[in-house]
Design a protein around this motif. Structure first.
Motif, PDB file in Angstrom:
ATOM      1  N   GLN A   1       0.830  -1.204   0.000  1.00 30.13           N
ATOM      2  CA  GLN A   1       0.000   0.000   0.000  1.00 30.13           C
ATOM      3  C   GLN A   1       0.869   1.260   0.000  1.00 30.13           C
ATOM      4  OE1 GLN A   1      -2.522  -0.728   3.502  1.00 30.13           O
ATOM      5  NE2 GLN A   1      -4.285  -0.819   2.130  1.00 30.13           N
ATOM      6  N   MET A   2       1.930   1.248   0.822  1.00 30.37           N
ATOM      7  CA  MET A   2       2.806   2.407   0.925  1.00 30.37           C
ATOM      8  C   MET A   2       3.563   2.650  -0.382  1.00 30.37           C
ATOM      9  SD  MET A   2       2.313   3.737   3.880  1.00 30.37           S
ATOM     10  CE  MET A   2       3.654   4.898   3.843  1.00 30.37           C
ATOM     11  N   GLN A   3       3.932   1.583  -1.061  1.00 30.33           N
ATOM     12  CA  GLN A   3       4.613   1.739  -2.343  1.00 30.33           C
ATOM     13  C   GLN A   3       3.719   2.451  -3.352  1.00 30.33           C
ATOM     14  OE1 GLN A   3       5.701  -2.279  -3.344  1.00 30.33           O
ATOM     15  NE2 GLN A   3       7.197  -2.432  -1.698  1.00 30.33           N
ATOM     16  N   LEU A   4       2.452   2.038  -3.423  1.00 31.67           N
ATOM     17  CA  LEU A   4       1.504   2.673  -4.331  1.00 31.67           C
ATOM     18  C   LEU A   4       1.305   4.145  -3.967  1.00 31.67           C
ATOM     19  CD1 LEU A   4      -1.152  -0.179  -4.626  1.00 31.67           C
ATOM     20  CD2 LEU A   4       0.189   0.763  -6.521  1.00 31.67           C
ATOM     21  N   GLN A   5       1.170   4.412  -2.666  1.00 31.51           N
ATOM     22  CA  GLN A   5       0.953   5.785  -2.227  1.00 31.51           C
ATOM     23  C   GLN A   5       2.172   6.656  -2.518  1.00 31.51           C
ATOM     24  OE1 GLN A   5       0.023   6.388   1.992  1.00 31.51           O
ATOM     25  NE2 GLN A   5      -1.428   7.940   1.347  1.00 31.51           N
ATOM     26  N   MET A   6       3.375   6.080  -2.363  1.00 31.02           N
ATOM     27  CA  MET A   6       4.582   6.858  -2.620  1.00 31.02           C
ATOM     28  C   MET A   6       4.710   7.204  -4.095  1.00 31.02           C
ATOM     29  SD  MET A   6       6.857   8.250  -0.851  1.00 31.02           S
ATOM     30  CE  MET A   6       7.177   9.656  -1.899  1.00 31.02           C
ATOM     31  N   ARG A   7       4.334   6.283  -4.973  1.00 30.26           N
ATOM     32  CA  ARG A   7       4.334   6.571  -6.410  1.00 30.26           C
ATOM     33  C   ARG A   7       3.383   7.727  -6.724  1.00 30.26           C
ATOM     34  NH1 ARG A   7       7.236   4.566 -10.695  1.00 30.26           N
ATOM     35  NH2 ARG A   7       5.438   5.071 -11.961  1.00 30.26           N
ATOM     36  N   ASP A   8       2.205   7.694  -6.101  1.00 25.82           N
ATOM     37  CA  ASP A   8       1.221   8.758  -6.324  1.00 25.82           C
ATOM     38  C   ASP A   8       1.759  10.111  -5.855  1.00 25.82           C
ATOM     39  OD1 ASP A   8      -0.572   6.960  -7.405  1.00 25.82           O
ATOM     40  OD2 ASP A   8      -1.715   6.704  -5.554  1.00 25.82           O
ATOM     41  N   LEU A   9       2.411  10.119  -4.685  1.00 27.35           N
ATOM     42  CA  LEU A   9       2.960  11.364  -4.151  1.00 27.35           C
ATOM     43  C   LEU A   9       4.076  11.900  -5.046  1.00 27.35           C
ATOM     44  CD1 LEU A   9       3.087  10.571  -0.328  1.00 27.35           C
ATOM     45  CD2 LEU A   9       1.785  12.420  -1.407  1.00 27.35           C
ATOM     46  N   TRP A  10       4.932  11.010  -5.518  1.00 31.49           N
ATOM     47  CA  TRP A  10       6.013  11.428  -6.422  1.00 31.49           C
ATOM     48  C   TRP A  10       5.452  12.138  -7.647  1.00 31.49           C
ATOM     49  CZ3 TRP A  10       7.091   8.129 -11.005  1.00 31.49           C
ATOM     50  CH2 TRP A  10       8.077   8.677 -11.828  1.00 31.49           C
ATOM     51  N   GLN A  11       4.402  11.572  -8.215  1.00 32.99           N
ATOM     52  CA  GLN A  11       3.831  12.146  -9.432  1.00 32.99           C
ATOM     53  C   GLN A  11       3.038  13.418  -9.146  1.00 32.99           C
ATOM     54  OE1 GLN A  11       1.800   8.541 -10.632  1.00 32.99           O
ATOM     55  NE2 GLN A  11       3.367   8.035 -12.141  1.00 32.99           N
ATOM     56  N   SER A  12       2.225  13.398  -8.095  1.00 39.07           N
ATOM     57  CA  SER A  12       1.372  14.555  -7.815  1.00 39.07           C
ATOM     58  C   SER A  12       2.165  15.759  -7.301  1.00 39.07           C
ATOM     59  CB  SER A  12       0.281  14.184  -6.799  1.00 39.07           C
ATOM     60  OG  SER A  12       0.846  13.829  -5.548  1.00 39.07           O
ATOM     61  N   GLU A  13       3.263  15.503  -6.574  1.00 35.43           N
ATOM     62  CA  GLU A  13       4.052  16.591  -5.992  1.00 35.43           C
ATOM     63  C   GLU A  13       5.230  17.015  -6.870  1.00 35.43           C
ATOM     64  OE1 GLU A  13       3.112  18.073  -2.909  1.00 35.43           O
ATOM     65  OE2 GLU A  13       1.374  16.859  -3.492  1.00 35.43           O
ATOM     66  N   GLY A  14       5.473  16.284  -7.938  1.00 40.03           N
ATOM     67  CA  GLY A  14       6.598  16.628  -8.804  1.00 40.03           C
ATOM     68  C   GLY A  14       7.938  16.495  -8.108  1.00 40.03           C
ATOM     69  N   LEU A  15       8.095  15.473  -7.281  1.00 39.33           N
ATOM     70  CA  LEU A  15       9.296  15.294  -6.473  1.00 39.33           C
ATOM     71  C   LEU A  15      10.421  14.604  -7.246  1.00 39.33           C
ATOM     72  CD1 LEU A  15       7.536  13.890  -3.285  1.00 39.33           C
ATOM     73  CD2 LEU A  15       8.664  16.114  -3.429  1.00 39.33           C
ATOM     74  N   THR A  16      11.634  14.829  -6.786  1.00 37.32           N
ATOM     75  CA  THR A  16      12.765  13.965  -7.114  1.00 37.32           C
ATOM     76  C   THR A  16      12.913  13.021  -5.925  1.00 37.32           C
ATOM     77  OG1 THR A  16      13.863  15.787  -8.269  1.00 37.32           O
ATOM     78  CG2 THR A  16      15.213  13.870  -7.698  1.00 37.32           C
ATOM     79  N   VAL A  17      12.895  11.715  -6.177  1.00 40.48           N
ATOM     80  CA  VAL A  17      12.974  10.746  -5.079  1.00 40.48           C
ATOM     81  C   VAL A  17      14.189   9.847  -5.264  1.00 40.48           C
ATOM     82  CG1 VAL A  17      11.823   8.861  -3.849  1.00 40.48           C
ATOM     83  CG2 VAL A  17      10.458  10.738  -4.801  1.00 40.48           C
ATOM     84  N   LEU A  18      14.984   9.721  -4.199  1.00 41.74           N
ATOM     85  CA  LEU A  18      16.073   8.748  -4.142  1.00 41.74           C
ATOM     86  C   LEU A  18      15.749   7.804  -3.001  1.00 41.74           C
ATOM     87  CD1 LEU A  18      18.705   7.828  -5.358  1.00 41.74           C
ATOM     88  CD2 LEU A  18      19.934   9.383  -3.841  1.00 41.74           C
ATOM     89  N   PHE A  19      15.524   6.540  -3.339  1.00 37.93           N
ATOM     90  CA  PHE A  19      14.926   5.562  -2.437  1.00 37.93           C
ATOM     91  C   PHE A  19      15.899   4.403  -2.223  1.00 37.93           C
ATOM     92  CE2 PHE A  19      12.119   2.013  -1.387  1.00 37.93           C
ATOM     93  CZ  PHE A  19      11.077   2.578  -0.674  1.00 37.93           C
ATOM     94  N   VAL A  20      16.267   4.150  -0.971  1.00 38.19           N
ATOM     95  CA  VAL A  20      17.167   3.049  -0.637  1.00 38.19           C
ATOM     96  C   VAL A  20      16.363   1.853  -0.143  1.00 38.19           C
ATOM     97  CG1 VAL A  20      18.823   2.273   1.117  1.00 38.19           C
ATOM     98  CG2 VAL A  20      19.250   4.367  -0.153  1.00 38.19           C
TER      99      VAL A  20
END
Length: 247
Positions: free
Chosen positions: A169-188
């Motif tokens: 669930q968190m993975q799906l939500q994080m993808r949505d946030l990345w797209q909606s917020e226009g973020l650069t994400v570096l994920f370990v």
């Protein structure tokens, strides 16, 4: 190194005493991208994040980050203060960051409530950490990182301690946030399947010296659905990355 947007790392070295964790490490992270770093324990994944955030200093090499003043950091542990409510925990950056001191109280509260809304916790603002599930605690941590309106989000194994269902669930939500917020994400992450599902690019790191074994752009749909996890193309990528790690 030329001036480009995003993060540019060139020939980076990091020693801890006599131990070299990173050596000749070079990587470029374009603005707006979602990149996952994967590798065995001790390969320097978390160190890369800490160097980008300015929490550690490099021994040698060059690091440029065009978003260095606009980033949020999400750790593996939610690190919530137990005596503060969810809302108060989200407000913490405004208490400890001098550059945020000039923002009005109304604006601060509005930002915090907006951040909670983005992680679907708007109805939990008055709860305390002991009243939250593990997934809810991590969402509070993400909201706290979002409240300053960052352009860059650094995430250090944030879902590692969650059960599989909550993690998905968190993975799906994080993808949505990345797209909606226009973020650069570096994920370990240690998980290849998580890296492939959540990101658009996977960078595999070697154990000794933090070298890059494989840097792969993922040819997967922009909109991710649960069905993707069992698809032939998904499993083909997992297999290819697994072989890369073994090499």
């Amino acid at each position: 190194m030329s001036e480009l947007s995003g993060i540019q790392i060139q020939n980076l070295k990091k020693d801890f005493g006599t131990k070299t964790v990173l050596k000749d490490f070079s990587l470029q992270i374009p603005e707006g991208s979602f990149t996952s770093l994967v590798g065995p324990s001790g390969c320097g994944k978390s160190t890369v994040l800490r160097l980008i955030a300015g929490l550690e200093n490099a021994t040698a090499g060059e690091l440029k980050n065009s978003q260095k003043n606009h980033f949020g950091f999400v750790f593996q542990d939610a690190n919530l203060l137990p005596w503060k409510t969810v809302l108060e925990n989200v407000l913490l950056p405004f208490e400890i960051s001098p550059e945020l001191k000039g923002i009005s109280k109304n604006e601060i509260k509005s930002r915090a409530l907006d951040a909670l809304n983005k992680v679907n916790l708007q109805d939990s603002a008055d709860l305390f950490p002991h009243q939250l599930s593990g997934g809810m605690k991590m969402r509070v941590s993400i909201a706290r990182a979002l409240v300053t309106k960052p352009k860059l989000l650094l995430m250090d194994e944030p879902f590692a301690a969650l059960d599989e269902f909550t993690r998905y669930q968190m993975q799906l939500q994080m993808r949505d946030l990345w797209q909606s917020e226009g973020l650069t994400v570096l994920f370990v992450t240690h998980s290849l399947s998580e890296a492939v599902f959540i990101s658009e690019r996977v960078v595999l790191m070697a154990k000794s010296g933090g070298g890059i074994v494989l840097d792969q752009k993922l040819n997967l749909p922009e909109q991710r659905q649960e069905e993707l996890r069992t698809s032939p193309e998904f499993n083909s990528i997992i297999k290819e990355l697994s072989e890369g790690l073994r090499r």
